[in-house]
Design a protein around this motif. Structure first.
Motif, PDB file in Angstrom:
ATOM      1  N   GLU A 199      44.741  98.415  43.463  1.00 38.58           N
ATOM      2  CA  GLU A 199      44.914  99.898  42.999  1.00 38.58           C
ATOM      3  C   GLU A 199      46.090  99.959  42.274  1.00 38.58           C
ATOM      4  O   GLU A 199      46.147 100.708  41.202  1.00 38.58           O
ATOM      5  CB  GLU A 199      44.487 100.818  44.256  1.00 38.58           C
ATOM      6  N   GLU A 200      47.143  99.551  42.724  1.00 44.86           N
ATOM      7  CA  GLU A 200      48.472  99.857  42.250  1.00 44.86           C
ATOM      8  C   GLU A 200      48.540  99.019  40.511  1.00 44.86           C
ATOM      9  O   GLU A 200      48.903  99.298  39.618  1.00 44.86           O
ATOM     10  CB  GLU A 200      49.749  99.211  42.735  1.00 44.86           C
ATOM     11  N   GLU A 203      46.289 100.814  38.046  1.00 37.45           N
ATOM     12  CA  GLU A 203      47.165 101.894  37.295  1.00 37.45           C
ATOM     13  C   GLU A 203      48.095 101.365  36.494  1.00 37.45           C
ATOM     14  O   GLU A 203      48.339 101.826  35.357  1.00 37.45           O
ATOM     15  CB  GLU A 203      48.138 102.769  38.513  1.00 37.45           C
ATOM     16  N   LEU A 204      48.860 100.174  36.684  1.00 36.11           N
ATOM     17  CA  LEU A 204      49.684  99.615  35.819  1.00 36.11           C
ATOM     18  C   LEU A 204      49.055  99.185  34.602  1.00 36.11           C
ATOM     19  O   LEU A 204      49.539  99.465  33.590  1.00 36.11           O
ATOM     20  CB  LEU A 204      50.564  98.555  36.302  1.00 36.11           C
ATOM     21  N   CYS A 207      48.016 101.872  32.426  1.00 37.08           N
ATOM     22  CA  CYS A 207      49.119 102.564  31.621  1.00 37.08           C
ATOM     23  C   CYS A 207      49.944 101.867  30.796  1.00 37.08           C
ATOM     24  O   CYS A 207      51.133 102.236  30.552  1.00 37.08           O
ATOM     25  CB  CYS A 207      50.025 103.149  32.925  1.00 37.08           C
ATOM     26  N   SER A 354      54.822 105.845  32.865  1.00 35.01           N
ATOM     27  CA  SER A 354      54.296 106.193  34.100  1.00 35.01           C
ATOM     28  C   SER A 354      54.826 105.670  35.216  1.00 35.01           C
ATOM     29  O   SER A 354      55.336 104.455  35.211  1.00 35.01           O
ATOM     30  CB  SER A 354      52.750 105.758  34.120  1.00 35.01           C
ATOM     31  N   ILE A 356      54.415 104.479  39.192  1.00 35.11           N
ATOM     32  CA  ILE A 356      53.173 104.075  39.713  1.00 35.11           C
ATOM     33  C   ILE A 356      53.702 103.481  41.418  1.00 35.11           C
ATOM     34  O   ILE A 356      54.177 102.544  41.308  1.00 35.11           O
ATOM     35  CB  ILE A 356      52.268 102.793  39.034  1.00 35.11           C
ATOM     36  N   THR A 386      48.584 113.429  36.545  1.00 37.69           N
ATOM     37  CA  THR A 386      48.694 112.424  37.792  1.00 37.69           C
ATOM     38  C   THR A 386      47.573 111.949  38.405  1.00 37.69           C
ATOM     39  O   THR A 386      46.779 112.365  38.146  1.00 37.69           O
ATOM     40  CB  THR A 386      49.378 113.456  38.843  1.00 37.69           C
ATOM     41  N   SER A 387      47.565 110.946  39.314  1.00 39.27           N
ATOM     42  CA  SER A 387      46.571 110.611  40.293  1.00 39.27           C
ATOM     43  C   SER A 387      47.499 110.563  41.638  1.00 39.27           C
ATOM     44  O   SER A 387      48.495 110.972  41.774  1.00 39.27           O
ATOM     45  CB  SER A 387      46.112 109.032  39.714  1.00 39.27           C
ATOM     46  N   ILE A 389      48.488 107.888  43.055  1.00 37.28           N
ATOM     47  CA  ILE A 389      49.426 107.149  43.135  1.00 37.28           C
ATOM     48  C   ILE A 389      50.231 107.024  41.730  1.00 37.28           C
ATOM     49  O   ILE A 389      50.569 105.734  41.573  1.00 37.28           O
ATOM     50  CB  ILE A 389      48.662 105.864  43.660  1.00 37.28           C
ATOM     51  N   ARG A 390      50.193 107.680  40.753  1.00 35.57           N
ATOM     52  CA  ARG A 390      50.749 107.890  39.614  1.00 35.57           C
ATOM     53  C   ARG A 390      51.177 108.966  39.036  1.00 35.57           C
ATOM     54  O   ARG A 390      50.494 110.187  39.177  1.00 35.57           O
ATOM     55  CB  ARG A 390      49.494 107.223  38.580  1.00 35.57           C
ATOM     56  N   SER A 392      52.351 110.471  34.941  1.00 37.04           N
ATOM     57  CA  SER A 392      52.604 110.060  33.609  1.00 37.04           C
ATOM     58  C   SER A 392      53.067 111.174  32.895  1.00 37.04           C
ATOM     59  O   SER A 392      52.558 112.261  33.191  1.00 37.04           O
ATOM     60  CB  SER A 392      51.102 109.524  33.154  1.00 37.04           C
TER      61      SER A 392
END
Ligand code: ASP
Ligand code: MG
Length: 428
Positions: A199-200, A203-204, A207, A354, A356, A386-387, A389-390, A392
């Protein structure tokens, strides 16, 4: 022993010597008793060079022909790698994406893999061959045309093959030692992550971290394929992308707490469009985004201001890939009279930074620390999203490097000694 799937990127295959070095690595795995299936990218900057060539002959090359052209890059690599392997006394069979059974939808330039039917691969493995597959390409089930998966798509080819072949691991060989807490080209003190969750990593990748193709990570997560990102220029252990990094720690769940922040990513490939003076009434936003959806545009951040009481007009801003900027502006211009907005503004001098980390869920104060770091670095924030876990922010294109460095330092991510080595690639 099981099947090992490997992927070698363009910078690992830059010239004849590099190809011979990769061939030796592949043969070593075969010698250790594994069956090996390898997905290869085009050599060095071949794909960019082919793109330049195409635009040299036509400003808007037909998408079908573009795919025919670009897939040639990976065919060159696959044949050369197979030749280098046979020179080492082993046999290899190279296959195009289509021959390898990579079945996609019919969207040229960004096709999605819908199935992998690896009959020819398993047959070749059964006959004792090492298998080399041209990455980043497939064949459409509907149209029977050759498709490409989007820039960086060989990662996805590799993980899709790993899933179809039920491989134990998918190794992604690149020109850095793994996934870092920031791009080492901007933050030399970036740290290598030993493990990171899907999941991370999603996002990485989404982004702007170019280390892994987004859909490769989605694929890995869906099929539970551990992805090992490492350098083809060193023997170092890289970064493992897995389901739960904690579970695989030394003593499960004990003191091995996951770091709060996985990393800082940045992206300079987006642009911002502002629709100025949109009447504040039901259905206006729906109409605008319907026009963009019809034009097949993927949006990122969206911000709508509250309308000014006096005029009852509002502004809507959103970000999108720069490459879609022209299409989006045209699509919106077409509905100006219908929606009744004032004008459109286009800005591509922006960048996205971002932060994360899965630890954000349970640690308050991350946002204030992030924005505080940006303020101290004199960086102005344009938009925020945002999410879970993030976080931006959109900043001025020229402020991206400063913003990344300041954030990296504020969250104590800097390594004491420089760990990051960029072995190859022109960064193109
Ligand atoms: N050669 C393609 C590119 O440069 C695909 C890849 O490298 O994965 O985008
Ligand atoms: Mg490439």
């Amino acid at each position: 022993m099981g099947i090992v799937v490997q992927k070698y990127g363009g910078s690992s295959l830059a010239d004849a010597d590099a190809i011979k070095r990769v061939a030796r690595r592949i043969v070593d795995v075969k010698k250790s008793g594994h069956d090996v299936v390898v997905a290869v990218s085009a050599m060095g900057d071949t794909t960019d060079d082919l793109l330049d060539l195409a635009t040299g002959v036509s400003p808007l090359p037909p998408a079908r022909e573009m795919d025919m052209l670009l897939t040639a890059g990976e065919r060159i690599s696959m044949a050369l790698v197979a030749m280098a392997i046979s020179d080492l006394g082993f046999t290899a069979r190279s296959f195009t994406g289509s021959q390898a059974g990579v079945i996609t939808d019919s969207v040229h330039g960004k096709a999605k893999i819908i199935d992998v039917t690896p009959g020819r691969i398993t047959q070749a493995i059964g006959e004792g061959h090492i298998v080399i597959v041209a990455g980043f390409q497939g064949v459409s089930a509907d149209t029977k045309e050759i498709t490409t998966l989007g820039r960086g798509g060989t990662d996805t080819t590799a993980v899709a093959l790993a899933a179809a072949l039920e491989a134990d691991v998918c190794e992604i060989y690149t020109d850095v030692d793994g996934v870092f807490t920031a791009d080492p080209r901007i933050v030399p003190s970036a740290r290598k992550l030993g493990r990171v969750s899907y999941e991370e990593m999603l996002e990485l990748a989404a982004c702007g971290a170019k280390i892994l193709h987004l859909r490769c990570v989605e694929y890995g997560r869906r099929y539970g394929i551990p992805i090992h990102v490492r350098s083809s220029f060193s023997q170092l252990e890289g970064t493992w992308v897995v389901n739960d990094p904690q579970l695989s720690g030394p003593s499960q769940g004990e003191t091995m707490e996951q770091p709060i922040i996985a990393g800082v990513a940045h992206d300079r490939s987006e642009a911002k469009i502002t629709v100025v003076g949109v009447p504040d009434k039901v259905g206006e936003a729906a109409r605008i985004f319907e026009a963009l959806a019809d034009a097949q545009i993927n949006l990122d951040m969206i911000v709508q201001n509250i309308s000014a009481a006096a005029t009852s007009l509002t502004d809507i801003s959103f970000t999108l890939p720069r490459s879609d900027g022209q299409t989006a502006m045209t699509a919106l211009a077409r509905i100006q009279a219908e929606v009744g907005y004032d004008k459109l503004l286009y800005d591509d001098k922006i960048g996205k930074v971002s932060l994360i980390g899965a630890g954000m869920r349970s640690h308050p104060g991350i946002t204030s620390k992030f924005f505080g770091a940006l303020a101290s670095a004199g960086v102005n924030i344009g938009m925020i999203s945002t999410s879970e876990i993030r976080i931006s922010v959109i900043v001025d294109e020229n402020a991206v490097d400063d913003a990344v460095r300041a954030t990296h330092t504020a969250f104590d991510l800097d390594a004491d000694e420089v760990e990051a080595v960029v072995y190859g690639g022109t960064g193109r």
